[in-house]
Design a protein around this motif. Structure first.
Motif, mmCIF file in Angstrom:
data_model
loop_
_atom_site.group_PDB
_atom_site.id
_atom_site.type_symbol
_atom_site.label_atom_id
_atom_site.label_comp_id
_atom_site.label_asym_id
_atom_site.label_seq_id
_atom_site.Cartn_x
_atom_site.Cartn_y
_atom_site.Cartn_z
ATOM 1 N N SER A 1 0.411 -12.377 14.241
ATOM 2 C CA SER A 1 1.067 -13.438 13.476
ATOM 3 C C SER A 1 1.156 -13.037 12.005
ATOM 4 C CB SER A 1 0.297 -14.748 13.612
ATOM 5 O OG SER A 1 -0.938 -14.673 12.927
ATOM 6 N N GLY B 1 7.963 -12.947 4.521
ATOM 7 C CA GLY B 1 8.759 -12.104 5.405
ATOM 8 C C GLY B 1 9.314 -10.859 4.742
ATOM 9 N N LYS C 1 4.734 -19.366 13.159
ATOM 10 C CA LYS C 1 6.166 -19.416 12.860
ATOM 11 C C LYS C 1 6.796 -18.031 12.782
ATOM 12 C CE LYS C 1 5.820 -23.760 10.294
ATOM 13 N NZ LYS C 1 6.044 -24.436 8.985
ATOM 14 N N ALA C 2 5.985 -17.012 12.575
ATOM 15 C CA ALA C 2 6.529 -15.655 12.471
ATOM 16 C C ALA C 2 5.460 -14.647 12.873
ATOM 17 C CB ALA C 2 7.012 -15.380 11.050
ATOM 18 N N TYR C 3 5.943 -13.463 13.282
ATOM 19 C CA TYR C 3 5.049 -12.383 13.703
ATOM 20 C C TYR C 3 5.400 -11.108 12.943
ATOM 21 C CZ TYR C 3 3.805 -15.414 17.634
ATOM 22 O OH TYR C 3 3.367 -16.457 18.405
ATOM 23 N N TRP C 4 4.453 -10.183 12.962
ATOM 24 C CA TRP C 4 4.652 -8.901 12.289
ATOM 25 C C TRP C 4 4.160 -7.781 13.189
ATOM 26 C CZ3 TRP C 4 0.916 -5.278 10.614
ATOM 27 C CH2 TRP C 4 1.388 -4.271 9.763
ATOM 28 N N PRO D 1 6.195 -18.012 5.610
ATOM 29 C CA PRO D 1 7.124 -16.987 6.113
ATOM 30 C C PRO D 1 8.353 -16.762 5.245
ATOM 31 C CG PRO D 1 6.325 -18.335 7.923
ATOM 32 C CD PRO D 1 5.796 -18.960 6.674
ATOM 33 N N SER E 1 9.343 -10.881 13.055
ATOM 34 C CA SER E 1 10.120 -11.548 14.102
ATOM 35 C C SER E 1 9.619 -12.971 14.285
ATOM 36 C CB SER E 1 10.017 -10.779 15.422
ATOM 37 O OG SER E 1 8.660 -10.676 15.829
ATOM 38 N N ARG E 2 10.409 -13.742 15.000
ATOM 39 C CA ARG E 2 10.043 -15.139 15.279
ATOM 40 C C ARG E 2 9.387 -15.254 16.648
ATOM 41 N NH1 ARG E 2 10.146 -18.362 10.727
ATOM 42 N NH2 ARG E 2 11.807 -17.627 9.371
ATOM 43 N N ARG F 1 1.053 -22.013 17.631
ATOM 44 C CA ARG F 1 2.341 -21.319 17.688
ATOM 45 C C ARG F 1 2.754 -20.876 16.287
ATOM 46 N NH1 ARG F 1 6.139 -24.812 21.897
ATOM 47 N NH2 ARG F 1 4.788 -24.565 23.746
#
Length: 310
Positions: free
Chosen positions: A119, A299, A98-101, A295, A309-310, A96
């Motif tokens: 991710s 970010g 912690k952040a996506y792009w 992140p 985004s999360r 999982r």
């Protein structure tokens, strides 16, 4: 309650296995050293080492010494490889993120299909890959233009028996007599050649096949080069780089650290502390990069080219 009690036992079991593996590895290494030392006492082996001392002769036009650009290339390659391995491992093991792009679908990189959300670890991995490839292009150009390629490309078949001789000498903990400023031993030549001309291109072509940039609507191409094949090669190549780095660093520090670091970072052939100073500074830079590769810091940078985004 039973599950709670079993957790420490499981952790202890894993720790025991790791300790056992470490002890087994040390035992195997000790046995290899003893075997190598015994072999070196045999007359035929001594004759072999005398005939093949561990180093092939370079072409007469080969350059002597290591220029400053090669020192910078060494640092940049170490920097990128370290973070590429780290981010690649995170991509492979993080369930999982912690952040996506998501890439902005505007400007020159606009595509018909909507961009795929990935991710932030994968974004950093791909970004580092791109910088590593650009650096590699510069490296290859300089390598060919300055003649430094002659130092890491085998030019004679006697490189193989000399490499075997060097390996035996290393294994016996009696280092091959050499001067890396002038000529690498044959085992180094083969390992550098394998790293630069085989492992690095394999990492590139397999990574490209696994990346979101690979064209999906090309059945014939995807059938000829399936992603499963790329994955089957990409991970072993990563393991190779890890093993290479560990052995490389160990030998640098165990075979004359100051002199080796001066060759690699100071572009000089002496036992001063200049190379060590540059090396220490590079370690600080890499440690800082390792710390900020999360992140909180990535970010704002990633948001310049897409949505985070999360």
């Amino acid at each position: 309650m039973t599950m709670t009690k079993s957790m420490p036992a499981l952790k202890n079991s894993r720790t025991f296995k790791r300790v056992g593996l470490i002890l087994a590895a040390l035992l195997v290494m000790a046995l290899l050293v003893l075997l190598a030392r015994w072999l070196r006492e045999l007359a035929p082996v001594q004759g072999f080492i005398a005939a093949y001392p561990g180093q092939s002769r370079l072409p007469s036009s080969a350059p002597v010494g290591l220029p400053a650009w090669l020192g910078w290339q060494h640092f940049l390659n170490a920097f990128f490889i370290l973070l590429i391995i780290r981010t690649g491992w995170l991509v492979r093991t993080t369930a999982r993120p912690k952040a996506y792009w998501t890439r902005n679908n505007k400007g020159p990189l606009r595509t018909k299909n909507p961009p795929k959300k990935i991710s932030l670890d994968l974004w950093l991995h791909l970004s580092l890959d791109s910088l590593w490839v650009l650096n590699g292009i510069v490296f290859f150009i300089m390598l060919l233009a300055t003649g430094q390629w002659m130092r890491i490309v085998p030019t004679s078949l006697d490189v193989f028996p000399n490499a075997a001789s060097a390996l035996l000498q290393y294994a016996s903990l009696s280092w091959p007599l050499e001067n890396g400023w002038v000529n690498y031993n044959s085992l180094q030549v083969l390992s550098y050649f394998l790293t630069v001309f085989v492992a690095a291109p394999l990492a590139l072509v397999t990574g490209l096949r696994m990346s979101p940039a690979w064209p999906k609507n090309t059945p014939a191409l995807n059938k000829a080069y399936p992603i499963e094949m790329a994955r089957a090669v990409h991970v072993p190549v990563m393991v190779y780089f890890v093993v290479f780095v560990v052995i490389h660093v160990a030998l640098v520090f165990s075979t004359g650290a100051l002199n080796n670091l001066n060759h690699m970072y100071g572009s000089r052939n002496d036992d001063g502390w200049v190379g060590f100073g540059f090396f220490a500074a590079s370690v600080v830079v890499m440690a800082l990069a390792w710390f900020v590769a999360r992140p909180m810091f990535l970010g704002p940078i990633a948001s310049l080219t897409g949505k985070v985004s999360r």
